[in-house]
Design a protein around this motif. Structure first.
Motif, PDB file in Angstrom:
ATOM      1  N   ASP A 119       2.389  -3.880  12.281  1.00  0.00           N
ATOM      2  CA  ASP A 119       1.974  -2.497  12.523  1.00  0.00           C
ATOM      3  C   ASP A 119       0.474  -2.341  12.276  1.00  0.00           C
ATOM      4  OD1 ASP A 119       1.550   0.302  12.449  1.00  0.00           O
ATOM      5  OD2 ASP A 119       3.600   0.636  11.750  1.00  0.00           O
ATOM      6  N   SER A 120      -0.252  -1.911  13.291  1.00  0.00           N
ATOM      7  CA  SER A 120      -1.709  -1.765  13.173  1.00  0.00           C
ATOM      8  C   SER A 120      -2.106  -0.696  12.154  1.00  0.00           C
ATOM      9  CB  SER A 120      -2.330  -1.456  14.535  1.00  0.00           C
ATOM     10  OG  SER A 120      -1.856  -0.216  15.019  1.00  0.00           O
ATOM     11  N   ASP A 121      -1.185   0.154  11.751  1.00  0.00           N
ATOM     12  CA  ASP A 121      -1.484   1.141  10.711  1.00  0.00           C
ATOM     13  C   ASP A 121      -1.809   0.468   9.373  1.00  0.00           C
ATOM     14  OD1 ASP A 121      -1.066   3.228  12.462  1.00  0.00           O
ATOM     15  OD2 ASP A 121       0.947   3.701  11.716  1.00  0.00           O
ATOM     16  N   TYR A 122      -1.398  -0.785   9.228  1.00  0.00           N
ATOM     17  CA  TYR A 122      -1.601  -1.505   7.973  1.00  0.00           C
ATOM     18  C   TYR A 122      -2.664  -2.610   8.107  1.00  0.00           C
ATOM     19  CZ  TYR A 122       2.806   0.904   7.341  1.00  0.00           C
ATOM     20  OH  TYR A 122       3.778   1.864   7.298  1.00  0.00           O
ATOM     21  N   ARG A 123      -3.558  -2.419   9.049  1.00  0.00           N
ATOM     22  CA  ARG A 123      -4.573  -3.425   9.389  1.00  0.00           C
ATOM     23  C   ARG A 123      -5.445  -3.811   8.199  1.00  0.00           C
ATOM     24  NH1 ARG A 123      -7.271  -0.297  13.212  1.00  0.00           N
ATOM     25  NH2 ARG A 123      -5.490  -0.818  14.486  1.00  0.00           N
ATOM     26  N   ILE A 163      -8.838   3.261  -1.880  1.00  0.00           N
ATOM     27  CA  ILE A 163      -7.819   4.267  -1.595  1.00  0.00           C
ATOM     28  C   ILE A 163      -7.065   3.935  -0.309  1.00  0.00           C
ATOM     29  CG2 ILE A 163      -7.480   6.699  -1.010  1.00  0.00           C
ATOM     30  CD1 ILE A 163      -9.830   7.273  -3.003  1.00  0.00           C
ATOM     31  N   ALA A 164      -7.789   3.494   0.728  1.00  0.00           N
ATOM     32  CA  ALA A 164      -7.127   3.180   2.004  1.00  0.00           C
ATOM     33  C   ALA A 164      -6.118   2.048   1.842  1.00  0.00           C
ATOM     34  CB  ALA A 164      -8.162   2.817   3.065  1.00  0.00           C
ATOM     35  N   GLU A 165      -6.496   1.006   1.120  1.00  0.00           N
ATOM     36  CA  GLU A 165      -5.589  -0.127   0.913  1.00  0.00           C
ATOM     37  C   GLU A 165      -4.393   0.281   0.061  1.00  0.00           C
ATOM     38  OE1 GLU A 165      -9.406  -1.396   2.318  1.00  0.00           O
ATOM     39  OE2 GLU A 165      -8.940  -0.263   0.484  1.00  0.00           O
ATOM     40  N   ARG A 166      -4.658   1.075  -0.978  1.00  0.00           N
ATOM     41  CA  ARG A 166      -3.551   1.585  -1.813  1.00  0.00           C
ATOM     42  C   ARG A 166      -2.588   2.401  -0.959  1.00  0.00           C
ATOM     43  NH1 ARG A 166      -5.041   6.609  -5.128  1.00  0.00           N
ATOM     44  NH2 ARG A 166      -4.852   7.404  -3.002  1.00  0.00           N
ATOM     45  N   MET A 222       1.331   1.638  -0.049  1.00  0.00           N
ATOM     46  CA  MET A 222       2.392   2.601  -0.350  1.00  0.00           C
ATOM     47  C   MET A 222       3.160   2.999   0.909  1.00  0.00           C
ATOM     48  SD  MET A 222       2.743   3.115  -3.533  1.00  0.00           S
ATOM     49  CE  MET A 222       3.972   4.394  -3.250  1.00  0.00           C
ATOM     50  N   ALA A 223       2.467   3.291   1.990  1.00  0.00           N
ATOM     51  CA  ALA A 223       3.137   3.698   3.226  1.00  0.00           C
ATOM     52  C   ALA A 223       4.031   2.581   3.743  1.00  0.00           C
ATOM     53  CB  ALA A 223       2.103   4.101   4.276  1.00  0.00           C
ATOM     54  N   CYS A 224       3.542   1.368   3.673  1.00  0.00           N
ATOM     55  CA  CYS A 224       4.307   0.219   4.137  1.00  0.00           C
ATOM     56  C   CYS A 224       5.570   0.030   3.278  1.00  0.00           C
ATOM     57  CB  CYS A 224       3.413  -1.019   4.100  1.00  0.00           C
ATOM     58  SG  CYS A 224       4.074  -2.474   4.921  1.00  0.00           S
TER      59      CYS A 224
END
Length: 133
Positions: free
Chosen positions: A35-39, A90-93, A97-99
């Motif tokens: 999923d590219s959302d987790y790039r 924050i983006a990686e955290r 979490m979303a993943c």
């Protein structure tokens, strides 16, 4: 496996033991990989994820109250120190979490347990941050 591990009423047992933890870890990494959302999160990992999958599985087994596979292999997790070489903001955290939340939802983990785990995961993921943004 450590001689002192005894199954009891833990998140590990409520999830369904090692098979369920492995399924959660595998779905987490499958989502992260596809999923590219987790790039940004994926970019922090090696090209092959087998080692990462095993380490998270071993860690989560113990962290959830099951057998201490990670500690048996590597000693104390020292999570923050082990992740310090990676830029975690924050983006990686939030991607982590979303993943994980998506993986728990897809595996239909009981919502009360998933919510409790998400809160605990967030505390750990936020503590892992080593940059402000």
């Amino acid at each position: 496996m450590s001689d002192d591990y005894e199954p009891k009423d833990t998140p590990f047992e409520r999830l369904g033991g090692e098979a369920a933890v492995r399924a959660l870890v595998d779905r987490f990494y499958d989502l992260m990989d596809l999923d590219s959302d987790y790039r940004s999160l994926r970019a922090l990992h090696p090209s092959h994820l087998e080692g990462s999958r095993d380490k998270l599985f071993w860690f989560l087994c113990g962290w959830l109250g099951g057998p201490p596979h990670y500690v048996d292999r590597f000693g104390h997790p020292m999570l923050r120190a082990r992740h310090m070489p990676f830029a975690i903001g924050i983006a990686e955290r939030d991607q982590w979490m979303a993943c994980m939340k998506e993986a728990m939802a897809e595996l239909q983990i009981d919502t009360t347990l998933a919510d409790r785990l998400a809160a605990a995961f967030f505390n750990t993921a936020d503590w892992m941050r080593n940059r402000g943004v």
